[in-house]
Design a protein around this motif. Sequence first.
Motif, PDB file in Angstrom:
ATOM      1  N   LEU A  89      21.179 142.124  60.602  1.00  0.00           N
ATOM      2  CA  LEU A  89      21.040 143.416  61.278  1.00  0.00           C
ATOM      3  C   LEU A  89      19.560 143.660  61.553  1.00  0.00           C
ATOM      4  N   LEU A  90      19.224 143.729  62.832  1.00  0.00           N
ATOM      5  CA  LEU A  90      17.832 143.976  63.219  1.00  0.00           C
ATOM      6  C   LEU A  90      17.584 145.483  63.233  1.00  0.00           C
ATOM      7  N   ALA A  91      16.885 145.956  62.233  1.00  0.00           N
ATOM      8  CA  ALA A  91      16.687 147.410  62.121  1.00  0.00           C
ATOM      9  C   ALA A  91      15.228 147.740  61.857  1.00  0.00           C
ATOM     10  N   GLY A  92      14.338 146.933  62.434  1.00  0.00           N
ATOM     11  CA  GLY A  92      12.910 147.170  62.209  1.00  0.00           C
ATOM     12  C   GLY A  92      12.248 147.926  63.349  1.00  0.00           C
ATOM     13  N   GLN A  94      11.273 150.907  66.184  1.00  0.00           N
ATOM     14  CA  GLN A  94      10.796 152.276  65.941  1.00  0.00           C
ATOM     15  C   GLN A  94      11.607 153.329  66.674  1.00  0.00           C
ATOM     16  N   GLY A  95      12.480 152.849  67.583  1.00  0.00           N
ATOM     17  CA  GLY A  95      13.345 153.784  68.299  1.00  0.00           C
ATOM     18  C   GLY A  95      12.587 154.930  68.949  1.00  0.00           C
ATOM     19  N   THR A  96      11.469 154.618  69.590  1.00  0.00           N
ATOM     20  CA  THR A  96      10.642 155.691  70.155  1.00  0.00           C
ATOM     21  C   THR A  96      11.377 156.462  71.258  1.00  0.00           C
ATOM     22  N   ALA A 103      14.657 155.899  60.345  1.00  0.00           N
ATOM     23  CA  ALA A 103      15.250 154.644  60.827  1.00  0.00           C
ATOM     24  C   ALA A 103      16.433 154.979  61.728  1.00  0.00           C
ATOM     25  N   LYS A 104      16.586 154.259  62.849  1.00  0.00           N
ATOM     26  CA  LYS A 104      17.633 154.616  63.821  1.00  0.00           C
ATOM     27  C   LYS A 104      19.031 154.595  63.200  1.00  0.00           C
ATOM     28  N   GLY A 105      19.253 153.669  62.277  1.00  0.00           N
ATOM     29  CA  GLY A 105      20.565 153.561  61.630  1.00  0.00           C
ATOM     30  C   GLY A 105      20.941 154.802  60.830  1.00  0.00           C
ATOM     31  N   ILE A 140      19.412 142.550  56.195  1.00  0.00           N
ATOM     32  CA  ILE A 140      18.946 143.666  57.038  1.00  0.00           C
ATOM     33  C   ILE A 140      17.429 143.603  57.187  1.00  0.00           C
ATOM     34  N   MET A 141      16.978 143.463  58.430  1.00  0.00           N
ATOM     35  CA  MET A 141      15.531 143.443  58.666  1.00  0.00           C
ATOM     36  C   MET A 141      15.027 144.863  58.901  1.00  0.00           C
ATOM     37  N   THR A 142      14.051 145.251  58.103  1.00  0.00           N
ATOM     38  CA  THR A 142      13.428 146.568  58.253  1.00  0.00           C
ATOM     39  C   THR A 142      11.965 146.339  58.625  1.00  0.00           C
ATOM     40  N   SER A 195       2.166 148.284  64.178  1.00  0.00           N
ATOM     41  CA  SER A 195       3.560 148.481  64.574  1.00  0.00           C
ATOM     42  C   SER A 195       4.326 147.174  64.386  1.00  0.00           C
ATOM     43  N   PRO A 196       5.657 147.264  64.280  1.00  0.00           N
ATOM     44  CA  PRO A 196       6.446 146.055  64.055  1.00  0.00           C
ATOM     45  C   PRO A 196       6.235 145.046  65.184  1.00  0.00           C
ATOM     46  N   ASN A 197       6.288 143.754  64.843  1.00  0.00           N
ATOM     47  CA  ASN A 197       5.900 142.718  65.809  1.00  0.00           C
ATOM     48  C   ASN A 197       7.043 142.240  66.713  1.00  0.00           C
ATOM     49  N   GLY A 198       8.029 143.102  66.949  1.00  0.00           N
ATOM     50  CA  GLY A 198       9.131 142.732  67.842  1.00  0.00           C
ATOM     51  C   GLY A 198      10.274 142.105  67.056  1.00  0.00           C
ATOM     52  N   ASN A 199      11.427 141.927  67.729  1.00  0.00           N
ATOM     53  CA  ASN A 199      12.586 141.414  66.984  1.00  0.00           C
ATOM     54  C   ASN A 199      12.686 139.885  66.999  1.00  0.00           C
ATOM     55  N   GLY A 200      11.687 139.218  67.597  1.00  0.00           N
ATOM     56  CA  GLY A 200      11.743 137.749  67.680  1.00  0.00           C
ATOM     57  C   GLY A 200      11.308 137.042  66.415  1.00  0.00           C
ATOM     58  N   ALA A 227      21.807 143.995  67.082  1.00  0.00           N
ATOM     59  CA  ALA A 227      20.930 145.170  67.113  1.00  0.00           C
ATOM     60  C   ALA A 227      21.581 146.350  66.410  1.00  0.00           C
ATOM     61  N   VAL A 228      20.729 147.195  65.847  1.00  0.00           N
ATOM     62  CA  VAL A 228      21.227 148.366  65.118  1.00  0.00           C
ATOM     63  C   VAL A 228      21.844 149.398  66.052  1.00  0.00           C
ATOM     64  N   ASP A 229      21.415 149.392  67.328  1.00  0.00           N
ATOM     65  CA  ASP A 229      21.719 150.585  68.124  1.00  0.00           C
ATOM     66  C   ASP A 229      23.023 150.554  68.915  1.00  0.00           C
ATOM     67  N   GLU A 328       3.470 148.275  77.016  1.00  0.00           N
ATOM     68  CA  GLU A 328       2.695 149.518  76.978  1.00  0.00           C
ATOM     69  C   GLU A 328       3.477 150.580  76.223  1.00  0.00           C
ATOM     70  N   LYS A 329       2.848 151.198  75.243  1.00  0.00           N
ATOM     71  CA  LYS A 329       3.536 152.233  74.457  1.00  0.00           C
ATOM     72  C   LYS A 329       2.578 153.387  74.163  1.00  0.00           C
ATOM     73  N   LYS A 330       3.169 154.517  73.716  1.00  0.00           N
ATOM     74  CA  LYS A 330       2.353 155.655  73.279  1.00  0.00           C
ATOM     75  C   LYS A 330       2.031 155.445  71.801  1.00  0.00           C
TER      76      LYS A 330
HETATM   77  P1  UTP Z   1      14.551 147.944  71.089  1.00  0.00           P
HETATM   78  O1  UTP Z   1      14.045 146.936  72.037  1.00  0.00           O
HETATM   79  O2  UTP Z   1      15.491 148.969  71.613  1.00  0.00           O
HETATM   80  O3  UTP Z   1      13.272 148.647  70.408  1.00  0.00           O
HETATM   81  O4  UTP Z   1      15.203 147.182  69.868  1.00  0.00           O
HETATM   82  P2  UTP Z   1      13.152 149.898  69.450  1.00  0.00           P
HETATM   83  O5  UTP Z   1      11.801 149.796  68.808  1.00  0.00           O
HETATM   84  O6  UTP Z   1      14.300 150.000  68.492  1.00  0.00           O
HETATM   85  O7  UTP Z   1      13.254 151.166  70.398  1.00  0.00           O
HETATM   86  P3  UTP Z   1      12.231 151.803  71.476  1.00  0.00           P
HETATM   87  O8  UTP Z   1      12.028 150.745  72.524  1.00  0.00           O
HETATM   88  O9  UTP Z   1      10.964 152.133  70.732  1.00  0.00           O
HETATM   89  O10 UTP Z   1      12.962 153.005  71.958  1.00  0.00           O
HETATM   90  C1  UTP Z   1      16.357 146.396  69.964  1.00  0.00           C
HETATM   91  C2  UTP Z   1      16.734 145.983  68.554  1.00  0.00           C
HETATM   92  O11 UTP Z   1      15.701 145.215  67.944  1.00  0.00           O
HETATM   93  C3  UTP Z   1      15.271 145.830  66.739  1.00  0.00           C
HETATM   94  C4  UTP Z   1      15.665 147.287  66.863  1.00  0.00           C
HETATM   95  O12 UTP Z   1      15.770 147.896  65.579  1.00  0.00           O
HETATM   96  C5  UTP Z   1      16.982 147.165  67.602  1.00  0.00           C
HETATM   97  O13 UTP Z   1      18.007 146.791  66.710  1.00  0.00           O
HETATM   98  N1  UTP Z   1      13.805 145.650  66.596  1.00  0.00           N
HETATM   99  C6  UTP Z   1      12.983 145.964  67.629  1.00  0.00           C
HETATM  100  C7  UTP Z   1      13.329 145.187  65.408  1.00  0.00           C
HETATM  101  O14 UTP Z   1      14.079 144.915  64.454  1.00  0.00           O
HETATM  102  N2  UTP Z   1      11.967 145.021  65.302  1.00  0.00           N
HETATM  103  C8  UTP Z   1      11.110 145.314  66.299  1.00  0.00           C
HETATM  104  O15 UTP Z   1       9.892 145.139  66.113  1.00  0.00           O
HETATM  105  C9  UTP Z   1      11.629 145.787  67.498  1.00  0.00           C
END
Ligand code: UTP
Length: 402
Positions: A89-92, A94-96, A103-105, A140-142, A195-200, A227-229, A328-330
């Motif tokens: 479960l990718l849950a790291g 930020q769900g901006t 956490a979005k979950g 579960i990845m946080t 900030s988290p380094n992406g889901n890769g 994905a968590v969402d 690009e992010k805020k």
């Molecule tokens: P999103 O690409 O929707 O990114 O993640 P996000 O950070 O959750 O949301 P925004 O873009 O800021 O609104 C798709 C999946 O990858 C996970 C998220 O938790 C979601 O399950 N993810 C994303 C990570 O686990 N780590 C990350 O660094 C980024």
Amino acid sequence: MKDFVTEKIQSTNQKYLSRFLTEQAPAKLEKQLEEMNWTYLDMIHDREAKRGTFSPLTAMELSEVEAKKDEFYKTGLEAIKQCKVGAILLAGGQGTRLGFNKAKGMFNVGLTKELYIFEQLIANLKKVTDAAGVYVPLYIMTSEKNDTDTRAFFEEHAYFGYDKNFVKFFVQEMVPAVDFDGNVLVESEDSLAMSPNGNGGWFSSMIKAGLDQDLKAKGVEWLNVFAVDNVLQQIADPVFVGAVMESGRVSGAKVVRKADPHEKVGAMCLEDGKPSIVEYYELTDEMAEAKNPNGSLQYGFGVILNYLFRVDKLFAIADKQMPLHIVEKKVPYIDENGNAIKPETPNAFKFETLILDMVYLMDDCLPVEVDRRKEFAPIKNATGTDSVESARELLKENGIEL
Ligand code: UTP
């Protein structure tokens, strides 16, 4: 401060860090500066992802899946019973976009009762584990930002009825954000804006956490990453697992038929002849609208962030460098005068690797079509497309009480 960090701050003319050339940096921030990858700063000037030549790729369509459903189910369920299938479960993130500060979950999608995203995902997985009579190992990845909250939430809710011995958490890595001129941003007195380094990076983070040993000890051969969402996410789906296993391929991707040619989802394709994913913004209008003789779209199957990877192949590619995406992010920061700035518009670059790039590294992949109204209800935004509202509608349509 180590010499190479001082040298980097000077040579890259760091606006928010130059004061640390004369004053002592807090220990945490100093460590972040030592560990950060300074070569990222050069990449902001060359942000175009280098891609190969794209061509269309067909998927195993719903009708084909339906025709062999029983057989796939049996194969998949048998693998699950033998503990050969784990789930990630990718849950790291930020769900901006959702604008929820936990956490979005932990978001409650319920209307007349509580129904948390994590809860719904566990309920989806339990359908399979109940049928198999065994628990699927769930990892579960946080991120550092939500790890404590996420663990506490699962404890507080008794893992929503899942066996906690089969749940393990691991934390993904963080990278600093930089402004558009390449200045590393400072978030507080003692920390860079990390900030988290992406889901890769999920597999390398798993290895760092020592969970590769857990996979080996349990004999896990396949990992279903999701994905968590997406609250309709079907996890460790025996039909999907069976279809990929029987195909002899090393990975699979659940895909849905695009709602329209320009829908903002990555599409399955071939890249230089290998299965890959093309982002919606990489498709020209001509490609996005190109049709097959039967009228279907050539790039018409969108990914829903539900992949199956063979574990031995994941180990084989673990050392490969994944492409870096600069987004690009805020990002809130402290300016050179000590003022806390909360930007209204994007002000910074974040560096991320993306799981979709793993498909290309895996060398082959079976895209398997699923019914989007049954399996795709992503919660990205508070309202509108892919929102809490649209997900609630789809949950109700699938008989889930809210
Ligand atoms: P999103 O690409 O929707 O990114 O993640 P996000 O950070 O959750 O949301 P925004 O873009 O800021 O609104 C798709 C999946 O990858 C996970 C998220 O938790 C979601 O399950 N993810 C994303 C990570 O686990 N780590 C990350 O660094 C980024």
